[in-house]
Design a protein around this motif. Structure first.
Motif, PDB file in Angstrom:
ATOM      1  N   ARG A  91       0.917  -1.190  -0.120  1.00 54.55           N
ATOM      2  CA  ARG A  91       0.039   0.100  -0.096  1.00 54.55           C
ATOM      3  C   ARG A  91       0.931   1.313   0.018  1.00 54.55           C
ATOM      4  NH1 ARG A  91      -5.209  -0.319   2.245  1.00 54.55           N
ATOM      5  NH2 ARG A  91      -4.905   1.544   3.501  1.00 54.55           N
ATOM      6  N   HIS A  92       1.951   1.359   0.689  1.00 54.45           N
ATOM      7  CA  HIS A  92       2.714   2.311   0.989  1.00 54.45           C
ATOM      8  C   HIS A  92       4.333   1.957   1.287  1.00 54.45           C
ATOM      9  CE1 HIS A  92       3.856   6.569   0.978  1.00 54.45           C
ATOM     10  NE2 HIS A  92       3.959   6.801   2.262  1.00 54.45           N
ATOM     11  N   ASP A  93       5.380   2.132   0.526  1.00 52.74           N
ATOM     12  CA  ASP A  93       6.635   1.700   0.721  1.00 52.74           C
ATOM     13  C   ASP A  93       7.733   2.636   0.557  1.00 52.74           C
ATOM     14  OD1 ASP A  93       8.774   0.136   1.278  1.00 52.74           O
ATOM     15  OD2 ASP A  93       8.821  -1.040  -0.646  1.00 52.74           O
ATOM     16  N   PRO A  94       7.525   3.799   1.362  1.00 51.52           N
ATOM     17  CA  PRO A  94       8.183   5.056   1.102  1.00 51.52           C
ATOM     18  C   PRO A  94       9.850   4.700   0.889  1.00 51.52           C
ATOM     19  CG  PRO A  94       7.363   5.011   3.398  1.00 51.52           C
ATOM     20  CD  PRO A  94       6.978   3.877   2.523  1.00 51.52           C
ATOM     21  N   ASP A  95      10.296   3.867   1.712  1.00 53.32           N
ATOM     22  CA  ASP A  95      11.804   3.537   1.889  1.00 53.32           C
ATOM     23  C   ASP A  95      12.185   2.583   0.994  1.00 53.32           C
ATOM     24  OD1 ASP A  95      12.069   5.472   4.010  1.00 53.32           O
ATOM     25  OD2 ASP A  95      11.375   4.342   5.317  1.00 53.32           O
ATOM     26  N   GLY A  96      11.309   1.863   0.354  1.00 55.20           N
ATOM     27  CA  GLY A  96      11.590   0.872  -0.842  1.00 55.20           C
ATOM     28  C   GLY A  96      12.116  -0.408  -0.156  1.00 55.20           C
ATOM     29  N   TRP A  97      11.360  -0.770   0.782  1.00 61.16           N
ATOM     30  CA  TRP A  97      11.832  -2.172   1.513  1.00 61.16           C
ATOM     31  C   TRP A  97      11.544  -3.338   0.678  1.00 61.16           C
ATOM     32  CZ3 TRP A  97       9.742  -2.630   7.257  1.00 61.16           C
ATOM     33  CH2 TRP A  97      10.485  -1.552   8.240  1.00 61.16           C
ATOM     34  N   LEU A  98      10.569  -3.296  -0.362  1.00 58.78           N
ATOM     35  CA  LEU A  98      10.059  -4.335  -1.324  1.00 58.78           C
ATOM     36  C   LEU A  98      11.147  -4.214  -2.544  1.00 58.78           C
ATOM     37  CD1 LEU A  98       6.412  -4.362  -0.946  1.00 58.78           C
ATOM     38  CD2 LEU A  98       8.250  -5.751   0.094  1.00 58.78           C
ATOM     39  N   SER A  99      12.002  -3.367  -2.619  1.00 55.60           N
ATOM     40  CA  SER A  99      12.851  -3.216  -3.747  1.00 55.60           C
ATOM     41  C   SER A  99      14.326  -3.026  -3.297  1.00 55.60           C
ATOM     42  CB  SER A  99      12.666  -1.791  -4.532  1.00 55.60           C
ATOM     43  OG  SER A  99      11.131  -1.757  -4.821  1.00 55.60           O
ATOM     44  N   PRO A 100      14.907  -4.161  -3.163  1.00 56.83           N
ATOM     45  CA  PRO A 100      16.147  -4.268  -2.812  1.00 56.83           C
ATOM     46  C   PRO A 100      17.228  -3.611  -3.472  1.00 56.83           C
ATOM     47  CG  PRO A 100      15.645  -6.607  -3.421  1.00 56.83           C
ATOM     48  CD  PRO A 100      14.540  -5.704  -3.416  1.00 56.83           C
ATOM     49  N   GLU A 101      18.243  -2.980  -3.027  1.00 55.75           N
ATOM     50  CA  GLU A 101      19.115  -2.127  -4.069  1.00 55.75           C
ATOM     51  C   GLU A 101      20.090  -3.091  -4.660  1.00 55.75           C
ATOM     52  OE1 GLU A 101      21.611   1.898  -2.888  1.00 55.75           O
ATOM     53  OE2 GLU A 101      22.198   0.125  -1.740  1.00 55.75           O
ATOM     54  N   THR A 102      20.580  -4.288  -4.246  1.00 52.16           N
ATOM     55  CA  THR A 102      21.437  -5.385  -4.989  1.00 52.16           C
ATOM     56  C   THR A 102      20.564  -6.642  -4.699  1.00 52.16           C
ATOM     57  OG1 THR A 102      22.723  -5.751  -2.894  1.00 52.16           O
ATOM     58  CG2 THR A 102      23.601  -3.966  -4.158  1.00 52.16           C
ATOM     59  N   GLY A 103      20.801  -7.235  -5.390  1.00 53.98           N
ATOM     60  CA  GLY A 103      20.349  -8.746  -5.686  1.00 53.98           C
ATOM     61  C   GLY A 103      19.039  -8.532  -6.066  1.00 53.98           C
ATOM     62  N   SER A 104      18.279  -9.626  -5.954  1.00 49.03           N
ATOM     63  CA  SER A 104      16.900  -9.844  -6.384  1.00 49.03           C
ATOM     64  C   SER A 104      15.829  -9.963  -5.278  1.00 49.03           C
ATOM     65  CB  SER A 104      16.642 -10.959  -7.425  1.00 49.03           C
ATOM     66  OG  SER A 104      16.976 -12.257  -6.764  1.00 49.03           O
ATOM     67  N   VAL A 105      14.548  -9.664  -5.655  1.00 53.96           N
ATOM     68  CA  VAL A 105      13.616  -9.908  -4.695  1.00 53.96           C
ATOM     69  C   VAL A 105      13.572 -11.356  -4.140  1.00 53.96           C
ATOM     70  CG1 VAL A 105      11.050 -10.034  -4.359  1.00 53.96           C
ATOM     71  CG2 VAL A 105      12.151  -8.093  -5.586  1.00 53.96           C
ATOM     72  N   ALA A 106      13.654 -12.312  -5.186  1.00 59.62           N
ATOM     73  CA  ALA A 106      13.745 -13.831  -4.933  1.00 59.62           C
ATOM     74  C   ALA A 106      15.035 -14.177  -3.916  1.00 59.62           C
ATOM     75  CB  ALA A 106      14.058 -14.574  -6.353  1.00 59.62           C
TER      76      ALA A 106
END
Length: 223
Positions: A91-106
């Motif tokens: 719903r709201h991810d202002p700090d990008g927790w769900l989008s890792p800076e390196t590596g993949s979500v998997a």
């Protein structure tokens, strides 16, 4: 739970219903949920549960009887900490927790799964050995848990957080469990050659968001 059995959610100041979170302050799973709800700026009514006397309304919503439980205004009930984290951050991810800076979500999800699987298995038998019978050797399980700690330390060798220079879902999902192991034997933990991990854990424990979720809220209800 059928619709006519649903327990209505309380309304917020605006008059709109708020989610209700059943939590226990020291539970690492509940910490996860509170961290994500705070990061996503999601208002909710917080019920601090007494584990020896769980509220009947929580059991009606979630017969498993463990925290966290999030009761949404539409009647939906989220019973798993990671489901709560993903719901609120979607719903709201202002700090990008769900989008890792390196590596993949998997890769991030796989590391969390390792924490919740093998590491948690050994953590429980280290911290709560008496529950598992006299044949349980807590030091053995501490040693097995240290395998995962070394894996985390390797992730942190060239970066401040598990998946880059900023924290991601993995950091916030995992550090409450590392905290629990460290607090079970602080002298042992501090003596391990895990400098990067120790610095990482200290940073999270002293972070503003962790301090915030460990404070009592004005709208918190004590059951």
């Amino acid at each position: 739970m059928t619709e006519d059995q649903a327990i209505p959610a309380p309304a917020g100041v605006s008059g709109r219903p708020l989610p209700v979170l059943y939590s226990f302050r020291r539970c690492p799973y509940a910490m996860r949920a509170r961290l994500a709800l705070t990061a996503s700026r999601q208002d909710c009514v917080l019920h601090e549960v007494v584990l020896r006397d769980k509220p009947a309304e929580m059991i009606a919503l979630s017969p498993k009887g463990t925290v966290p439980v999030l009761h949404l205004p539409d009647g939906q009930v989220l019973e798993q900490s990671l489901d709560i984290m993903r719901w609120t951050l979607a719903r709201h991810d202002p700090d990008g927790w769900l989008s890792p800076e390196t590596g993949s979500v998997a890769e991030m999800e796989a590391l969390i799964a390792a924490c919740d699987g093998t590491f948690k298995h050994h953590l429980d038998r280290y911290k709560y050995a008496v529950r598992y019978g006299p044949e349980t050797d807590p030091l053995h399980h501490r040693g097995e848990g240290a395998v995962f700690l070394r894996r985390l330390n390797e992730h942190l060798t060239d970066q401040a957080h598990l998946f880059g220079s900023r924290p991601s879902l993995a950091d916030y999902a995992i550090f409450p469990f590392v905290r629990q192991l460290a607090n079970t034997g602080r002298e042992w933990f501090d003596a391990q050659p895990l400098a990067e991990l120790q610095t990482w854990l200290s940073g999270h424990l002293n972070s503003e968001i962790f301090q915030e979720i460990m404070r009592r809220k004005a709208n918190e209800k004590r059951d």
